[in-house]
Design a protein around this motif. Structure first.
Motif, PDB file in Angstrom:
ATOM      1  N   ALA A 119       0.863  -1.337   0.006  1.00 30.90           N
ATOM      2  CA  ALA A 119       0.170  -0.286  -0.199  1.00 30.90           C
ATOM      3  C   ALA A 119       0.936   1.201  -0.071  1.00 30.90           C
ATOM      4  N   ASP A 140      -9.002  -3.472  -3.971  1.00 28.22           N
ATOM      5  CA  ASP A 140      -7.905  -4.249  -3.777  1.00 28.22           C
ATOM      6  C   ASP A 140      -8.093  -5.587  -4.225  1.00 28.22           C
ATOM      7  N   GLN A 172      -8.348   2.214   1.975  1.00 28.41           N
ATOM      8  CA  GLN A 172      -7.615   1.327   2.978  1.00 28.41           C
ATOM      9  C   GLN A 172      -8.124   1.408   4.246  1.00 28.41           C
ATOM     10  N   PHE A 179      -8.127  -5.314   4.354  1.00 26.60           N
ATOM     11  CA  PHE A 179      -7.227  -4.825   3.028  1.00 26.60           C
ATOM     12  C   PHE A 179      -6.481  -6.112   2.564  1.00 26.60           C
ATOM     13  N   PHE A 183      -3.293  -2.077  -3.935  1.00 28.87           N
ATOM     14  CA  PHE A 183      -4.366  -1.308  -4.459  1.00 28.87           C
ATOM     15  C   PHE A 183      -4.547  -1.906  -5.868  1.00 28.87           C
TER      16      PHE A 183
END
Length: 283
Positions: A119, A140, A172, A179, A183
């Motif tokens: 991330a 995600d 997030q 998560f 991304f």
């Protein structure tokens, strides 16, 4: 052959209420049904204890809540110690469940995408620039936050790095400990219909129906899936779903692929129909 479903948290020996109709349909079709402790599996503390009530030896299909890929791998191992083989291996589950596993095979029929590992802002900016320009949608590896569209999903322009990062950061934050992976930025395309959920067993379409979010929006009659079948077959996965919708120009597009074991059944689909489709190639 048996069906494994999550146990009810308050009555652990009984199937979870959400999956009870499928468990009942499986029993009526002559299959054994066993419950597993999903909470134990999801926490990752003791997969052996989670499957302790599963009969020894045999082949099984799981129908239950999502598990992170590494938790699913422990699930597979714990069952293997009891002589039980899940039809979907840990590697196959990850491939279907996580976006980078299926996207390269279906890249021509789904929105252009780029993703990160982790991330970090620097990696996010690389993915953003790789996508080019225009609007995008953020998710995600396993999920979007489309119900928080303006604050945690939609990016009006990937060229505006700070604005895009604000959306990603909010995404997030909302996903928190859920998560997964990194991304994913997907080119925004304008769609005109409710999604259609298709179910595939070893590359063959076994069932076509509505998406669980719109269970009463039935797909059009005679939907042509000849364009999709070779691509799903190329995944070489035993049991998957593919969610489709029409783009504004009239072209069908793939929105999502998922492992069929943890893809939700729309309320309007008879559980017996789904069970018959899931077990078909094991006959």
């Amino acid at each position: 052959m048996m069906l494994l479903v999550p146990g009810d948290p308050l009555r652990p020996t009984r199937p979870d209420e959400h999956f009870a109709p499928e468990a009942r349909a499986a029993r009526e079709a002559g299959y054994a049904v066993a419950v597993v402790d999903h909470d134990e599996l999801a926490r990752g503390k003791d997969a052996v204890r989670a499957v302790a009530s599963v009969p020894r030896d045999g082949t099984a299909i799981y129908r239950g809540w999502m598990l992170e890929a590494h938790r699913y791998a422990r699930f597979v191992d714990a069952l293997a110690a009891r002589g039980v083989t899940l039809r979907t291996t840990a590697e196959q589950y990850r491939q279907a469940h996580e976006f980078p596993g299926w996207y390269p095979t279906l890249a021509t029929v789904t929105p252009q995408s780029a993703w990160t590992v982790g991330a970090a802002r620097t990696d996010f900016d690389k993915a953003r620039l790789a996508l080019g320009d225009g609007p995008a949608v953020i998710r995600d590896y396993v999920k979007s936050m489309k119900h928080y569209w303006s604050e945690a999903a939609f990016v009006p322009s990937v060229e505006d790095g700070d604005a895009a990062w604000r959306v990603a950061s909010r995404f997030q934050q909302l996903r928190d400990d859920d998560f997964v992976g990194g991304f994913v930025l997907r080119e925004f395309e304008q769609f005109t219909t409710a999604e259609v959920r298709t179910w595939w067993v070893h590359g063959r379409c076994a069932l076509v129906g509505p998406h669980p979010d719109t269970p009463h929006d039935q797909p059009p009659d005679g939907i042509d899936l000849d364009w999709l079948a070779p691509l799903i077959d190329a995944l070489r996965l035993p049991f998957v779903t593919a969610d489709l919708t029409l783009r504004a120009d009239g072209e069908w597009r793939v929105i999502e692929v998922g492992d069929g074991q943890v893809s939700d059944r729309p309320a309007s689909i008879d559980p017996a129909t789904l069970i018959a489709a899931a077990f078909d190639e094991l006959q």
